[in-house]
Design a protein around this motif. Structure first.
Motif, PDB file in Angstrom:
ATOM      1  N   PHE A 184     -11.211 -14.572   1.737  1.00 39.68           N
ATOM      2  CA  PHE A 184     -10.461 -13.335   1.621  1.00 39.68           C
ATOM      3  C   PHE A 184     -10.753 -12.663   0.288  1.00 39.68           C
ATOM      4  N   LEU A 185     -11.152 -11.426   0.355  1.00 40.50           N
ATOM      5  CA  LEU A 185     -11.405 -10.602  -0.820  1.00 40.50           C
ATOM      6  C   LEU A 185     -10.316  -9.537  -0.848  1.00 40.50           C
ATOM      7  N   PHE A 186      -9.370  -9.671  -1.775  1.00 39.92           N
ATOM      8  CA  PHE A 186      -8.257  -8.733  -1.888  1.00 39.92           C
ATOM      9  C   PHE A 186      -8.557  -7.691  -2.952  1.00 39.92           C
ATOM     10  N   THR A 187      -8.235  -6.438  -2.642  1.00 44.17           N
ATOM     11  CA  THR A 187      -8.143  -5.426  -3.685  1.00 44.17           C
ATOM     12  C   THR A 187      -6.653  -5.151  -3.833  1.00 44.17           C
ATOM     13  N   LEU A 188      -6.195  -5.076  -5.056  1.00 46.76           N
ATOM     14  CA  LEU A 188      -4.760  -4.940  -5.311  1.00 46.76           C
ATOM     15  C   LEU A 188      -4.280  -3.534  -4.971  1.00 46.76           C
ATOM     16  N   PRO A 189      -2.986  -3.403  -4.663  1.00 53.06           N
ATOM     17  CA  PRO A 189      -2.448  -2.122  -4.196  1.00 53.06           C
ATOM     18  C   PRO A 189      -2.310  -1.076  -5.291  1.00 53.06           C
ATOM     19  N   ASN A 190      -1.998   0.131  -4.830  1.00 52.24           N
ATOM     20  CA  ASN A 190      -1.772   1.250  -5.733  1.00 52.24           C
ATOM     21  C   ASN A 190      -0.439   1.073  -6.471  1.00 52.24           C
ATOM     22  N   ALA A 191      -0.062   2.062  -7.253  1.00 49.57           N
ATOM     23  CA  ALA A 191       1.123   1.954  -8.112  1.00 49.57           C
ATOM     24  C   ALA A 191       2.405   2.436  -7.447  1.00 49.57           C
ATOM     25  N   ASP A 192       2.403   2.637  -6.140  1.00 51.87           N
ATOM     26  CA  ASP A 192       3.622   3.078  -5.456  1.00 51.87           C
ATOM     27  C   ASP A 192       4.716   2.020  -5.595  1.00 51.87           C
ATOM     28  N   ALA A 193       5.962   2.433  -5.341  1.00 46.89           N
ATOM     29  CA  ALA A 193       7.078   1.492  -5.374  1.00 46.89           C
ATOM     30  C   ALA A 193       6.782   0.342  -4.425  1.00 46.89           C
ATOM     31  N   GLY A 194       6.994  -0.872  -4.867  1.00 50.73           N
ATOM     32  CA  GLY A 194       6.724  -2.048  -4.057  1.00 50.73           C
ATOM     33  C   GLY A 194       5.380  -2.696  -4.349  1.00 50.73           C
ATOM     34  N   GLY A 195       4.557  -2.031  -5.124  1.00 50.10           N
ATOM     35  CA  GLY A 195       3.230  -2.560  -5.434  1.00 50.10           C
ATOM     36  C   GLY A 195       3.267  -3.857  -6.212  1.00 50.10           C
ATOM     37  N   ARG A 196       4.196  -3.979  -7.142  1.00 47.37           N
ATOM     38  CA  ARG A 196       4.251  -5.183  -7.976  1.00 47.37           C
ATOM     39  C   ARG A 196       4.553  -6.438  -7.159  1.00 47.37           C
ATOM     40  N   VAL A 197       5.454  -6.316  -6.194  1.00 44.12           N
ATOM     41  CA  VAL A 197       5.793  -7.483  -5.376  1.00 44.12           C
ATOM     42  C   VAL A 197       4.611  -7.871  -4.488  1.00 44.12           C
ATOM     43  N   ILE A 198       3.860  -6.896  -4.014  1.00 42.51           N
ATOM     44  CA  ILE A 198       2.666  -7.190  -3.218  1.00 42.51           C
ATOM     45  C   ILE A 198       1.623  -7.904  -4.077  1.00 42.51           C
ATOM     46  N   ILE A 199       1.448  -7.427  -5.306  1.00 45.21           N
ATOM     47  CA  ILE A 199       0.491  -8.065  -6.221  1.00 45.21           C
ATOM     48  C   ILE A 199       0.877  -9.520  -6.458  1.00 45.21           C
ATOM     49  N   GLU A 200       2.152  -9.783  -6.672  1.00 44.36           N
ATOM     50  CA  GLU A 200       2.587 -11.159  -6.910  1.00 44.36           C
ATOM     51  C   GLU A 200       2.370 -12.023  -5.674  1.00 44.36           C
ATOM     52  N   CYS A 201       2.631 -11.490  -4.489  1.00 40.88           N
ATOM     53  CA  CYS A 201       2.374 -12.241  -3.247  1.00 40.88           C
ATOM     54  C   CYS A 201       0.885 -12.578  -3.117  1.00 40.88           C
ATOM     55  N   ILE A 202       0.023 -11.614  -3.425  1.00 37.86           N
ATOM     56  CA  ILE A 202      -1.418 -11.842  -3.342  1.00 37.86           C
ATOM     57  C   ILE A 202      -1.847 -12.898  -4.351  1.00 37.86           C
ATOM     58  N   ARG A 203      -1.362 -12.797  -5.568  1.00 38.22           N
ATOM     59  CA  ARG A 203      -1.747 -13.772  -6.598  1.00 38.22           C
ATOM     60  C   ARG A 203      -1.309 -15.190  -6.215  1.00 38.22           C
ATOM     61  N   GLU A 204      -0.130 -15.290  -5.624  1.00 32.38           N
ATOM     62  CA  GLU A 204       0.359 -16.598  -5.168  1.00 32.38           C
ATOM     63  C   GLU A 204      -0.547 -17.140  -4.052  1.00 32.38           C
ATOM     64  N   PHE A 205      -0.960 -16.288  -3.131  1.00 30.46           N
ATOM     65  CA  PHE A 205      -1.858 -16.687  -2.044  1.00 30.46           C
ATOM     66  C   PHE A 205      -3.209 -17.143  -2.607  1.00 30.46           C
ATOM     67  N   VAL A 206      -3.732 -16.409  -3.579  1.00 28.17           N
ATOM     68  CA  VAL A 206      -5.016 -16.761  -4.193  1.00 28.17           C
ATOM     69  C   VAL A 206      -4.915 -18.129  -4.880  1.00 28.17           C
ATOM     70  N   ARG A 207      -3.813 -18.367  -5.582  1.00 32.72           N
ATOM     71  CA  ARG A 207      -3.621 -19.672  -6.241  1.00 32.72           C
ATOM     72  C   ARG A 207      -3.554 -20.809  -5.213  1.00 32.72           C
ATOM     73  N   ALA A 208      -2.967 -20.532  -4.060  1.00 30.69           N
ATOM     74  CA  ALA A 208      -2.817 -21.552  -3.014  1.00 30.69           C
ATOM     75  C   ALA A 208      -4.102 -21.774  -2.211  1.00 30.69           C
ATOM     76  N   HIS A 209      -5.080 -20.880  -2.366  1.00 35.37           N
ATOM     77  CA  HIS A 209      -6.334 -20.970  -1.607  1.00 35.37           C
ATOM     78  C   HIS A 209      -7.547 -20.865  -2.545  1.00 35.37           C
ATOM     79  N   PRO A 210      -7.662 -21.791  -3.501  1.00 30.40           N
ATOM     80  CA  PRO A 210      -8.785 -21.702  -4.443  1.00 30.40           C
ATOM     81  C   PRO A 210     -10.128 -21.830  -3.722  1.00 30.40           C
TER      82      PRO A 210
END
Length: 188
Positions: free
Chosen positions: A41-67
């Motif tokens: 999975f190649l993720f590009t992080l979301p834009n700066a709209d409301a809710g973006g920070r929580v999506i970024i944290e979810c993605i980072r957690e997924f990346v850590r869990a799938h090295p």
């Protein structure tokens, strides 16, 4: 990061006017991705709209869990993004690029939710609801040999990249406009 044969590019932006929260929707997407253990999975992080920070944290957690299988980048930039499209199996998310640019590469797009509602879609786009079972089904369809083959022959409703040429032809045919009341002089 070296892309394998089964790399999925994932770009998911928050949808501010949805009933579900950005976090709920992102968790549904990530749960669906867990069903594809043979994929990278190649993720590009979301834009700066409301809710973006929580999506970024979810993605980072997924990346850590799938090295070694999941990677996230704030942005690939236009050149790297378009270059990556030729190597991925499919694009997953809710970005307009899945509808506008991706079809030119003959790749399938799984478009999640209503963020792109109202846009014209080529036949390579699979629209799904923001639930894990719907996303999983959409990805399975996108990765099927029959759908992949179909995507290679899909024509985009957005043209063939010749808009500038057509505009220039029209301007040349129109010639100098005489209805302009104000005259301009080049000082150089």
């Amino acid at each position: 990061f070296a892309m394998g044969d089964n790399t999925l590019l994932v770009t998911y932006h928050p949808v501010t006017l949805e009933h579900q929260s950005a976090e709920q929707q992102m968790k549904a997407l990530l749960k669906a991705l867990d069903d594809f253990g043979d994929c990278q999975f190649l993720f590009t992080l979301p834009n700066a709209d409301a809710g973006g920070r929580v999506i970024i944290e979810c993605i980072r957690e997924f990346v850590r869990a799938h090295p070694g299988r999941a990677y996230a980048f704030p942005s690939l930039g236009q050149l790297r993004y378009l270059s990556a499209l030729q190597f991925v199996k499919a694009v997953i998310g809710n970005s307009s690029s899945g509808i506008i640019e991706v079809p030119y590469f003959g790749k399938p797009t799984v478009n999640i939710g209503d963020r792109q509602k109202g846009r014209i879609r080529p036949g390579s786009v699979i629209d799904v609801k923001p639930s894990a079972p719907a996303i999983t089904a959409g990805i399975r369809k996108a990765l099927s040999p029959a759908f992949e083959k179909k995507c290679r022959t899909v024509h985009s409703p957005y043209g063939k990249g010749e808009a500038a040429k057509k505009i220039l032809e029209i301007i040349r045919k129109a010639g100098k406009l005489h209805s302009v009341k104000k005259h301009f002089f080049d000082l150089i």
